[in-house]
Design a protein around this motif. Structure first.
Motif, short mmCIF file in Angstrom:
data_model
loop_
_atom_site.label_atom_id
_atom_site.label_comp_id
_atom_site.label_asym_id
_atom_site.label_seq_id
_atom_site.Cartn_x
_atom_site.Cartn_y
_atom_site.Cartn_z
N TYR A 1 -4.65 -22.71 -19.85
CA TYR A 1 -3.39 -23.17 -19.32
C TYR A 1 -2.28 -22.78 -20.29
N GLY B 1 2.52 -31.56 -12.96
CA GLY B 1 3.95 -31.82 -12.95
C GLY B 1 4.52 -31.60 -14.35
N ASN B 2 5.84 -31.78 -14.47
CA ASN B 2 6.49 -31.57 -15.77
C ASN B 2 6.37 -32.77 -16.70
N PHE C 1 -3.40 -23.65 -23.94
CA PHE C 1 -4.47 -24.62 -24.06
C PHE C 1 -5.73 -24.09 -23.36
N LEU D 1 -1.80 -23.11 -14.77
CA LEU D 1 -3.08 -22.42 -14.90
C LEU D 1 -2.84 -20.93 -15.10
N TYR E 1 -3.01 -37.52 -17.22
CA TYR E 1 -3.36 -37.12 -18.59
C TYR E 1 -2.28 -37.62 -19.54
N GLN F 1 1.81 -23.74 -21.44
CA GLN F 1 2.85 -24.76 -21.35
C GLN F 1 4.12 -24.23 -22.00
N LEU G 1 1.23 -36.68 -18.06
CA LEU G 1 1.17 -35.60 -17.08
C LEU G 1 0.35 -36.02 -15.87
N LYS H 1 -9.14 -18.68 -15.03
CA LYS H 1 -10.29 -19.57 -15.01
C LYS H 1 -11.57 -18.77 -14.89
N GLY I 1 -3.60 -31.74 -27.37
CA GLY I 1 -3.83 -31.35 -26.00
C GLY I 1 -3.87 -32.57 -25.10
N GLN J 1 -13.01 -34.36 -14.91
CA GLN J 1 -12.04 -34.33 -15.98
C GLN J 1 -12.12 -33.03 -16.75
N LEU J 2 -10.94 -32.56 -17.16
CA LEU J 2 -10.86 -31.42 -18.07
C LEU J 2 -10.76 -31.94 -19.49
N PHE K 1 -9.42 -30.71 -23.05
CA PHE K 1 -8.54 -29.69 -23.59
C PHE K 1 -8.69 -29.55 -25.09
N GLY K 2 -8.41 -28.34 -25.58
CA GLY K 2 -8.23 -28.15 -27.01
C GLY K 2 -6.85 -28.63 -27.43
N LYS K 3 -6.57 -28.50 -28.74
CA LYS K 3 -5.29 -29.00 -29.26
C LYS K 3 -4.15 -28.03 -29.04
N PHE L 1 -7.63 -36.88 -20.70
CA PHE L 1 -7.84 -37.40 -19.36
C PHE L 1 -7.82 -38.92 -19.37
N TYR M 1 -17.35 -24.77 -16.67
CA TYR M 1 -16.25 -23.97 -16.17
C TYR M 1 -15.19 -23.97 -17.28
N GLN N 1 7.97 -28.44 -20.09
CA GLN N 1 7.36 -28.26 -18.78
C GLN N 1 5.91 -28.74 -18.81
N GLY N 2 5.33 -28.86 -17.61
CA GLY N 2 3.91 -29.17 -17.52
C GLY N 2 3.07 -27.94 -17.75
N LEU N 3 1.79 -28.07 -17.53
CA LEU N 3 0.87 -26.96 -17.77
C LEU N 3 0.71 -26.12 -16.50
#
Lengths: 115, 113
Positions: free
Chosen positions: A36, B105-106, A90, A46, B35, A38, B90, A49, B42, A102-103, A105-107, B45, A32, A42-44
């Motif tokens: 995302y 969250g932030n 991301f 979505l 995270y 950012q 996070l 998808k 990035g 778990q996801l 993520f890329g950089k 996890f 999947y 702030q947080g990420l």
């Protein structure tokens, strides 16, 4: 195990121009895929998808991404960017089987929209 | 509808100390993931909690531990802090299904000096 490569760390683009943010993934199993966004401090959030079905997925704010299994890519595109699209993006992957929570993520790619 | 809330927003600790970060999930969510996002990277996890148990863990040492309470809120504890633990932490919540989208969250900005 999966991995994600975002090929560009920074992408500057003029307002109203098109943009493509590139994402390639590596996995030995079905996946999947997610994008995302950012914003500063702030947080990420979505953005969109791909779980199954149509390989072209769209967000409510004009972004779209296409899942290409043969090229193991999930590039993000927008035909005309706005100043408010300035943010870090991301790409993330998880395998589609049960038991994976778990996801990976890329950089990230920093998109800067120039007025 | 409150989203994911994290506290504190910023924290400064000294090397060797211990820290506890807190997270309240979005209403209706029962799963909490943590995270670590180092500067310019990035998110990575750490672990996920479901039904008050650690369901999956990433590649982090045992100095990182967590807890989930009956109301689904969660804590992340880090012992023996290292300079390299400085990062944005996070919290993300979701429903129990494994492909349920994460709501983040932030974050808590931890600085270790």
């Amino acid at each position: 195990a999966q991995s994600v490569t975002q090929l560009d760390s920074q992408v500057p683009v003029f307002e109203e121009a098109p943009v493509e943010l590139r994402c390639n993934y590596s996995s030995s199993v079905s996946v999947y895929l997610f994008w995302y966004v950012q914003y500063p401090n702030q947080g990420l959030q979505l953005l969109l998808k791909y779980l199954s079905g149509s390989t072209l997925v769209e967000s409510i704010n004009g972004f779209e991404a296409e899942f290409n299994k043969s090229q193991t890519s999930f590039h993000l595109r927008k035909p005309s960017v706005h100043i408010s699209d300035t943010a870090e993006y991301f790409c993330a992957v998880t395998h589609s089987g049960a038991g994976s929570y778990q996801l990976t993520f890329g950089k990230g790619t920093k998109l800067s929209v120039i007025p | 509808d409150a989203g994911v809330t994290q506290s504190p927003t910023h924290l400064i600790k000294t090397r060797g100390q211990q820290v506890t970060l807190r997270c309240s999930p979005k209403s209706g969510h029962d799963t909490v993931s943590w995270y670590q996002q180092a500067l310019g990277q990035g998110p990575q996890f750490i672990f996920q909690y479901y039904e008050e148990e650690e369901r999956q863990r990433g590649n982090f040492p045992d100095r990182f531990s967590g807890h989930q309470f009956p109301n689904y809120s969660s804590e992340l504890n880090v012992n023996a802090l290292l300079l390299g633990d400085s990062a944005l932490y996070l919290c993300a919540s979701s429903r129990g299904q494994y492909n349920s989208p994460l709501h983040f969250g932030n974050g808590t900005r931890l600085t270790v000096t």
